[in-house]
Motif scaffolding. Sequence first.
Motif, mmCIF file in Angstrom:
data_model
loop_
_atom_site.group_PDB
_atom_site.id
_atom_site.type_symbol
_atom_site.label_atom_id
_atom_site.label_comp_id
_atom_site.label_asym_id
_atom_site.label_seq_id
_atom_site.Cartn_x
_atom_site.Cartn_y
_atom_site.Cartn_z
ATOM 1 N N SER A 123 4.890 5.151 -31.654
ATOM 2 C CA SER A 123 5.249 6.016 -32.778
ATOM 3 C C SER A 123 6.587 6.712 -32.584
ATOM 4 O O SER A 123 7.151 7.248 -33.536
ATOM 5 N N THR A 124 7.109 6.694 -31.361
ATOM 6 C CA THR A 124 8.368 7.390 -31.099
ATOM 7 C C THR A 124 9.546 6.444 -30.901
ATOM 8 O O THR A 124 10.640 6.700 -31.394
ATOM 9 N N THR A 468 10.495 13.028 -24.393
ATOM 10 C CA THR A 468 11.740 13.519 -25.011
ATOM 11 C C THR A 468 11.853 13.036 -26.451
ATOM 12 O O THR A 468 12.171 13.804 -27.367
ATOM 13 N N ALA A 469 11.589 11.743 -26.653
ATOM 14 C CA ALA A 469 11.667 11.182 -28.003
ATOM 15 C C ALA A 469 10.628 11.826 -28.923
ATOM 16 O O ALA A 469 10.909 12.101 -30.094
ATOM 17 N N TRP A 470 9.443 12.087 -28.396
ATOM 18 C CA TRP A 470 8.387 12.720 -29.200
ATOM 19 C C TRP A 470 8.802 14.130 -29.622
ATOM 20 O O TRP A 470 8.616 14.529 -30.776
ATOM 21 N N LEU A 471 9.382 14.871 -28.681
ATOM 22 C CA LEU A 471 9.844 16.232 -28.995
ATOM 23 C C LEU A 471 10.944 16.201 -30.053
ATOM 24 O O LEU A 471 11.018 17.094 -30.918
ATOM 25 N N LEU A 472 11.815 15.194 -29.976
ATOM 26 C CA LEU A 472 12.876 15.068 -30.983
ATOM 27 C C LEU A 472 12.281 14.883 -32.378
ATOM 28 O O LEU A 472 12.752 15.482 -33.348
ATOM 29 N N VAL A 530 18.369 6.516 -26.306
ATOM 30 C CA VAL A 530 19.671 6.987 -26.775
ATOM 31 C C VAL A 530 19.860 6.619 -28.251
ATOM 32 O O VAL A 530 20.350 7.427 -29.055
ATOM 33 N N LYS A 531 19.465 5.409 -28.621
ATOM 34 C CA LYS A 531 19.567 4.975 -30.017
ATOM 35 C C LYS A 531 18.693 5.845 -30.919
ATOM 36 O O LYS A 531 19.120 6.244 -32.023
ATOM 37 N N HIS A 532 17.488 6.146 -30.450
ATOM 38 C CA HIS A 532 16.581 7.003 -31.214
ATOM 39 C C HIS A 532 17.188 8.385 -31.413
ATOM 40 O O HIS A 532 17.145 8.956 -32.502
ATOM 41 N N TRP A 533 17.770 8.926 -30.343
ATOM 42 C CA TRP A 533 18.396 10.250 -30.416
ATOM 43 C C TRP A 533 19.576 10.231 -31.399
ATOM 44 O O TRP A 533 19.732 11.144 -32.207
ATOM 45 N N TYR A 534 20.387 9.156 -31.339
ATOM 46 C CA TYR A 534 21.547 9.048 -32.230
ATOM 47 C C TYR A 534 21.116 8.974 -33.699
ATOM 48 O O TYR A 534 21.668 9.659 -34.563
ATOM 49 N N LEU A 535 20.126 8.135 -33.982
ATOM 50 C CA LEU A 535 19.649 7.999 -35.362
ATOM 51 C C LEU A 535 19.029 9.287 -35.874
ATOM 52 O O LEU A 535 19.183 9.648 -37.048
ATOM 53 N N PHE A 536 18.339 9.995 -34.977
ATOM 54 C CA PHE A 536 17.726 11.266 -35.370
ATOM 55 C C PHE A 536 18.802 12.285 -35.717
ATOM 56 O O PHE A 536 18.721 12.978 -36.747
#
Length: 542
Positions: A123-124, A468-472, A530-536
């Motif tokens: 899910s993340t 980290t991704a979940w918290l984002l 990193v990609k997930h963080w960038y898109l977020f």
Amino acid sequence: MNSLLLVLIGFICLALGYLVYGQRLARLFDVSPSRPTPAHSKYDGVDYVPAKNWLVLFGHHFSSIAGAGPILGPVIACAIWGWGPAILWIIIGSIFLGGVLDFSSLMISIREGGNSISDTAKSTLGIRIKIIFSLFIWLTLILVIAVFAASAAKTLQTTPQIVIPTFGIIPLAIITGIMLYRWKINTVIATAIGLLIFLGLVILGWYLPIKGSYHLWLILLLVFYAFTASILPVNIILQPRDYLSFFVLIIGILLGFIGLLITHPKINTPIFVSLNSKEGFLLPMMFVTIACGAISGFHSLVASGTTSKQLNNERDAQRIGYGAMLVEGFLSLFAVAVVCAGLFWYGGPAGLIYPELIKGGNWISAFGKGYGEVTKPILGVLGMFIGITMLKTFIVTTLDTATRITRYIGTELFGEQFKIGFMKNMYINSLIVIGLATLLAFGAWQSIWPIFGASNQLVAALALLIITAWLLTKEKQIKYVIYPAVFMLLVTISALIYQIVIFIPAHKYLLSAIAIILLIIAGFMIWETVKHWYLFRKAKTS
């Protein structure tokens, strides 16, 4: 330095960490006593079962995450690099890394309905991450089961006095579980009865050692127990057995602490041995060697695998998720004090030379002898036996918990994701896990075990990335998690590269290939995070 002073300083640091840093994490995850936990909302009487009280679950969780790791890791590290670096890493790691990983994994699993950390990855970070991470964990846990079955069988054969208490605690756990959940006996009374009977088993084992050459049969008996514990309701064997084991450890620590109070021995071993050794450089190899005493990937699997399904109320999450890790850190500090004060460096009494004792992997004996020396004023000749019994009890707790968690992950990955129908059946699922682990336990595990330390810590680093991704996605602060994640990634990647450099010239191509695969997995996970963080961030600013 006085060993008692060392233990007290460590205890104060860990206590402050719980009171200050633990509270910050509780606020980060909005812990709420009024919110129902998966143990209630998804109750099934087998896996999702609310613990009778928080102490029962604490004991079960602690015994599951601890195993022999927090004792044996520091015993090895102190002999190679010195007790000073080991102590610093245990205290700092427990508070700012290990405790964060365990508590975060528990809370995320609770928020996701009791799903494992690997299932949360879907899910993340997407389906590809879930498949790769889950398969990696599934294979790693099968190795864990194999190793602990083989090592437990070896210890039982070399120390026949502990055979009766090791296997006797299994039916005793069933009786304790019945007293707690069926007969509704007061927890204190049920615990006291269980511990008194276990004391009788220890005494019986001392006077009636089971000797013989039956290593093969011991492995088969242990894996059969692991299979049984993985399919029965969690409050029948697994939970009460771990709960009793926890008190066995606490009593052992108290006896050791009394021994330190009486003898208050000074530490006989060097505070610092070497920056480099045949085992590698202090950084990163010490951080991989100590493992469970500061942070361990296996902990995140326990917290999100079994513990989250049994938590009765969120108000107990900090005690269990964060507090248990700090108690484990204290256990590691205690192990350091015992071996470094009870044993000697070169030139000491014969039979108590620390570096000589650990040659050939005889770490359990080194701890037992150190514990025996520290507790000699109160336990006499029984000290070493009690120390080894305490340690041996915890080896089996890792075996049964790992089997159950591997079943969970197998169901999520093969049964639900790949739609393999028979993998949804817990009996077939567990049989496949136990079958593969048994094959490895008969020798093959030794060829890939050297890479396990780094792979276990890589699980910790990757789990922190998932958190980290979940918290984002929840728009919460990530600083408490991202810094430990980056540090552990650097440590494990460096350790894997170092091991590849060692393995290839030694023609250990299988280990080299595994290490390279682990590096590829780490790189892929980092890229996806990193990609997930960038898109977020992009979606948030648009």
